[in-house]
Design a protein around this motif. Structure first.
Motif, PDB file in Angstrom:
ATOM      1  N   GLY B 269       0.794  -1.224   0.000  1.00  0.00           N
ATOM      2  CA  GLY B 269       0.000   0.000   0.000  1.00  0.00           C
ATOM      3  C   GLY B 269       0.829   1.278   0.000  1.00  0.00           C
ATOM      4  O   GLY B 269       0.290   2.360  -0.142  1.00  0.00           O
ATOM      5  N   GLY B 270       2.137   1.158   0.178  1.00  0.00           N
ATOM      6  CA  GLY B 270       2.995   2.347   0.113  1.00  0.00           C
ATOM      7  C   GLY B 270       3.790   2.559   1.393  1.00  0.00           C
ATOM      8  O   GLY B 270       3.421   2.050   2.467  1.00  0.00           O
ATOM      9  N   ALA B 271       4.875   3.330   1.262  1.00  0.00           N
ATOM     10  CA  ALA B 271       5.807   3.544   2.377  1.00  0.00           C
ATOM     11  C   ALA B 271       5.117   4.122   3.607  1.00  0.00           C
ATOM     12  O   ALA B 271       5.494   3.827   4.735  1.00  0.00           O
ATOM     13  N   HIS B 272       4.083   4.934   3.395  1.00  0.00           N
ATOM     14  CA  HIS B 272       3.423   5.588   4.516  1.00  0.00           C
ATOM     15  C   HIS B 272       2.643   4.614   5.396  1.00  0.00           C
ATOM     16  O   HIS B 272       2.278   4.959   6.512  1.00  0.00           O
ATOM     17  N   ARG B 273       2.368   3.400   4.883  1.00  0.00           N
ATOM     18  CA  ARG B 273       1.615   2.422   5.674  1.00  0.00           C
ATOM     19  C   ARG B 273       2.481   1.818   6.786  1.00  0.00           C
ATOM     20  O   ARG B 273       1.955   1.315   7.759  1.00  0.00           O
ATOM     21  N   ASP B 274       3.775   1.814   6.565  1.00  0.00           N
ATOM     22  CA  ASP B 274       4.685   1.258   7.578  1.00  0.00           C
ATOM     23  C   ASP B 274       6.071   1.902   7.444  1.00  0.00           C
ATOM     24  O   ASP B 274       7.014   1.293   6.944  1.00  0.00           O
ATOM     25  N   PRO B 275       6.173   3.146   7.892  1.00  0.00           N
ATOM     26  CA  PRO B 275       7.436   3.887   7.708  1.00  0.00           C
ATOM     27  C   PRO B 275       8.644   3.164   8.305  1.00  0.00           C
ATOM     28  O   PRO B 275       9.718   3.148   7.695  1.00  0.00           O
ATOM     29  N   ALA B 276       8.453   2.529   9.459  1.00  0.00           N
ATOM     30  CA  ALA B 276       9.596   1.869  10.109  1.00  0.00           C
ATOM     31  C   ALA B 276      10.163   0.765   9.217  1.00  0.00           C
ATOM     32  O   ALA B 276      11.382   0.634   9.050  1.00  0.00           O
ATOM     33  N   ALA B 277       9.258  -0.013   8.612  1.00  0.00           N
ATOM     34  CA  ALA B 277       9.703  -1.097   7.730  1.00  0.00           C
ATOM     35  C   ALA B 277      10.410  -0.523   6.505  1.00  0.00           C
ATOM     36  O   ALA B 277      11.435  -1.051   6.045  1.00  0.00           O
ATOM     37  N   MET B 278       9.865   0.570   5.992  1.00  0.00           N
ATOM     38  CA  MET B 278      10.460   1.204   4.815  1.00  0.00           C
ATOM     39  C   MET B 278      11.884   1.672   5.119  1.00  0.00           C
ATOM     40  O   MET B 278      12.813   1.476   4.342  1.00  0.00           O
ATOM     41  N   ILE B 279      12.035   2.300   6.278  1.00  0.00           N
ATOM     42  CA  ILE B 279      13.342   2.819   6.660  1.00  0.00           C
ATOM     43  C   ILE B 279      14.344   1.667   6.817  1.00  0.00           C
ATOM     44  O   ILE B 279      15.487   1.760   6.374  1.00  0.00           O
ATOM     45  N   ARG B 280      13.878   0.542   7.368  1.00  0.00           N
ATOM     46  CA  ARG B 280      14.761  -0.628   7.492  1.00  0.00           C
ATOM     47  C   ARG B 280      15.213  -1.118   6.116  1.00  0.00           C
ATOM     48  O   ARG B 280      16.386  -1.430   5.900  1.00  0.00           O
ATOM     49  N   THR B 281      14.262  -1.176   5.176  1.00  0.00           N
ATOM     50  CA  THR B 281      14.600  -1.636   3.826  1.00  0.00           C
ATOM     51  C   THR B 281      15.660  -0.724   3.194  1.00  0.00           C
ATOM     52  O   THR B 281      16.635  -1.190   2.601  1.00  0.00           O
ATOM     53  N   VAL B 282      15.434   0.599   3.328  1.00  0.00           N
ATOM     54  CA  VAL B 282      16.370   1.560   2.738  1.00  0.00           C
ATOM     55  C   VAL B 282      17.737   1.407   3.400  1.00  0.00           C
ATOM     56  O   VAL B 282      18.777   1.401   2.729  1.00  0.00           O
ATOM     57  N   LYS B 283      17.734   1.235   4.703  1.00  0.00           N
ATOM     58  CA  LYS B 283      18.990   1.112   5.431  1.00  0.00           C
ATOM     59  C   LYS B 283      19.801  -0.083   4.927  1.00  0.00           C
ATOM     60  O   LYS B 283      21.005   0.033   4.668  1.00  0.00           O
ATOM     61  N   THR B 284      19.132  -1.213   4.767  1.00  0.00           N
ATOM     62  CA  THR B 284      19.818  -2.411   4.294  1.00  0.00           C
ATOM     63  C   THR B 284      20.405  -2.194   2.900  1.00  0.00           C
ATOM     64  O   THR B 284      21.557  -2.548   2.624  1.00  0.00           O
TER      65      THR B 284
END
Lengths: 293, 348
Positions: B269-284
């Motif tokens: 549904g998009g990054a805004h649905r789970d910002p924490a998960a998105m940030i983890r993905t970007v970090k990796t």
């Protein structure tokens, strides 16, 4: 009334011009100045390098005309004349627009590149042509300019680019944006090689071209009155809800704001370029500029 | 209150119905669990069908979602010891671009990115994430500083474009972006760029030259905003949808073209649905990209960066075509070689 006793006789009859008459003036015989409205003879205009002798207005030059008045006669050797645009996004109507531009200009693409000499100084030149989809920058424009810059690095020659462009070519989408990056990387190499790059900005130079190679020169020159800017008037005016003054984004305005080195009349451009080139002796070049070869 | 997008409306209506039914069950004591289960299954299927096949225009809407994580969210979520640095040292501070130094994976890095606001007040302060020349000059100052201290640069891109105003023109918006392009092309430290939301034209490219270009799944990157393209092509800014579909601006398009190196999946549904998960993905992903670049000598970096951009574009005629294919070697260029046939296929 007394006036009625002496009816004024019409001395002249107004004759409407024949509907086709206007079109029958041979192309290039006369031209009307876009600024002062003076009617100029084609020959007179040519003598003044397509500038108005009355008000100094600079008419747009085609790439072949620019090369003819800038480079030493017979010195020009063209690069990559056969490259033509692809249609990477299969954009509606794009191939037909390209075909139309090719037919109208006799060029394969919106930029002509090559090597030549200015008053005896060898240079690599690139000249954009505004007749080709507003001089917009697509993949071929980027590729030809990048190759020209690479050739300059290879031969140890300075580069002079004449810009005229509405910006990136929308029909090639992200590929046209990436041409800004491509030419920039090529010019970064030229910088590392210690070679001179002069950008000559002509009317109009806007959008992605201003935001890349037009503003990456060691020296920036411009023709008088040329429109130079990043965002177009049509975008800024609705945003600020005001009409912008006429001088906004002219070469003189941009000079005043510190983005240009000089605004130069077309008749003086070749000599100035030669002088600047002669002040930058490049590696391997033994013949001084200004001396006849 | 969550901001919902127009194309999500059927799903939201269905979910409201389910809530109503549940409430009804509680209040009246009538067992509706079978109906609720059916509807929930239906809602799930509907969500799948909406989010699995987003059109370019729907992606643009997600990329512009006001609750999407911003550059500062990523920086604070991914890095330690973030020290924000301000100002271009010649005119003023531009809040539309943030930057500074931080620790990432234990190493110092320089971070720079365009910054949008969350509400109207903050957006006015951030100028809606649209930078002036001083913003690009601040970014360049920080990148040159990174070069001096030999630390890599990480840039976040989420902007509708460079600000098109009178002051911006007077102070040389074109020159500021142009300078960033040529300086970033020659920078002697690794640069990783991430398009997290909107990649708006020259304003995005002004922070976008690097060794790796990553893009979030629903981000877009375009030579011109879809609405502006529509205004120019069809004299109608409301045809943004049509332009978005015609211009191939999605992360998937750019990956296919070989312009983007990696597409990072977003939460459903998009990054805004789970910002924490998105940030983890970007970090990796950033961690992987920086690890592969960190050991490379700067000469090597400069060559591969040159080849990366040199191979971009599609031209016909002469020896060019073969040359393009020839130069499209190495890890960045592999997509370039197969470019044309793939583009042809994508159309239908």
């Amino acid at each position: 009334m007394l006036k009625d006793l002496f009816p004024k006789k019409k001395r002249y009859a107004t004759v409407a011009p024949h509907p086709g008459a206007r079109d029958k003036v041979p192309e290039g015989l006369i031209e009307k100045c876009k600024r002062c409205g003076q009617i100029l003879l084609g020959k007179e205009l040519e003598k003044h390098l397509k500038t108005c002798p009355h008000c100094g207005y600079h008419f747009t030059l085609t790439a072949p005309e620019r090369i003819q008045i800038t480079l030493d006669e017979g010195s020009f050797e063209e690069f990559d004349a056969d490259l033509t645009p692809g249609d990477p996004l299969l954009f509606p109507d794009y191939p037909s627009r390209v075909a139309k531009a090719q037919e109208a200009t006799g060029l394969r693409q919106g930029v002509v590149t090559g090597r030549g000499a200015i008053c005896g100084c060898p240079v690599v030149v690139g000249v954009m042509d505004s007749r080709f989809i507003m001089g917009s920058m697509g993949s071929v424009v980027g590729e030809k300019l990048a190759r020209a810059v690479e050739a300059a690095v290879k031969f140890g020659l300075p580069v002079v680019l004449f810009t005229v462009s509405g910006g990136a070519r929308m029909q090639e989408g992200i590929f046209s944006l990436m041409q800004m990056a491509k030419i920039s990387t090529a010019l970064a190499r030229l910088n590392e090689s210690g070679l001179l790059y002069i950008a000559v900005l002509t009317n109009p130079t806007t959008g992605g071209v201003t935001a890349s190679f037009a503003m990456q020169g060691d020296i920036h020159l411009a023709e008088p009155g040329a429109t130079i800017g990043f965002a177009g008037r049509r975008i800024i005016e609705p945003l600020i809800r005001q009409k912008l003054p006429d001088e906004f984004q002219t070469a003189e305005f941009v000079l005043e704001h510190g983005m240009l080195d000089q605004v130069v009349h077309r008749k003086d451009m070749r000599t100035l370029l030669a002088t600047i080139l002669s002040l930058h002796p490049q590696g391997g070049e033994t013949v001084g500029c200004g001396t006849a070869l | 209150m969550a901001v919902e997008l127009p194309f999500e409306k059927p799903l939201i209506e269905l979910r409201l119905k389910i809530e109503e039914l549940k409430q009804f069950t509680e209040e009246k004591g009538i067992d509706m669990s079978v109906e609720v289960a059916t509807l929930e299954a239906k809602a799930k299927a509907l969500a799948e069908s909406i989010y699995r096949d987003l059109t370019p225009w729907q992606k643009v809407q997600i990329a512009r979602h006001p609750e999407r994580p911003t550059t500062l969210d990523y920086i604070r979520g991914m890095c330690d010891d973030f020290v924000e640095l301000h100002g271009d040292r010649s005119f003023r501070e531009d809040a539309a671009i943030v930057g500074g130094i931080a620790r990432f994976d234990g190493y110092p890095i320089t971070v720079v990115g365009t910054q949008k606001g969350r509400d109207t007040k903050e957006n006015i302060f951030r100028n809606f994430g649209m930078a002036h020349p001083e913003g690009y000059r601040k970014a360049l100052r920080l990148m040159k500083q990174a070069e001096k201290f030999g630390r890599p640069v990480l840039t976040f891109i989420d902007t509708a474009g460079a600000y098109p105003g009178t002051g911006a023109e007077e102070r040389g918006q074109g020159e500021a972006i142009a300078r960033n392009l040529i300086e970033m092309a020659a920078l002697r430290v690794p640069i990783v760029c991430i398009v997290t939301g909107e990649g708006g034209s020259g304003g995005a490219l002004g922070l976008g030259i690097g060794d790796r270009l990553l893009m979030l799944e629903h981000a877009y990157y375009s030579v011109i905003a879809p609405e502006s393209a529509a205004a120019l092509l069809w004299k109608d800014a409301s045809q943004g949808q049509r332009a978005a579909n015609a211009m191939s601006i999605t992360a998937q398009d750019l990956f296919r073209f070989g312009i983007v190196d990696e597409v990072l999946p977003e939460p459903f549904g998009g990054a805004h649905r789970d910002p924490a998960a998105m940030i983890r993905t970007v970090k990796t992903a950033v961690s992987g990209a920086l690890a592969s670049l960190r050991e490379r000598p700067s000469v090597d970096l400069s060559t591969s960066r040159y080849d990366k951009y040199r191979s971009m574009g599609v031209v016909m005629g002469g020896a060019t075509h073969s040359r393009l294919v020839d130069t499209a070697v190495g890890d960045e260029g592999t997509n370039g070689a197969e470019l044309e046939p793939e583009v042809q296929d994508s159309r239908h």
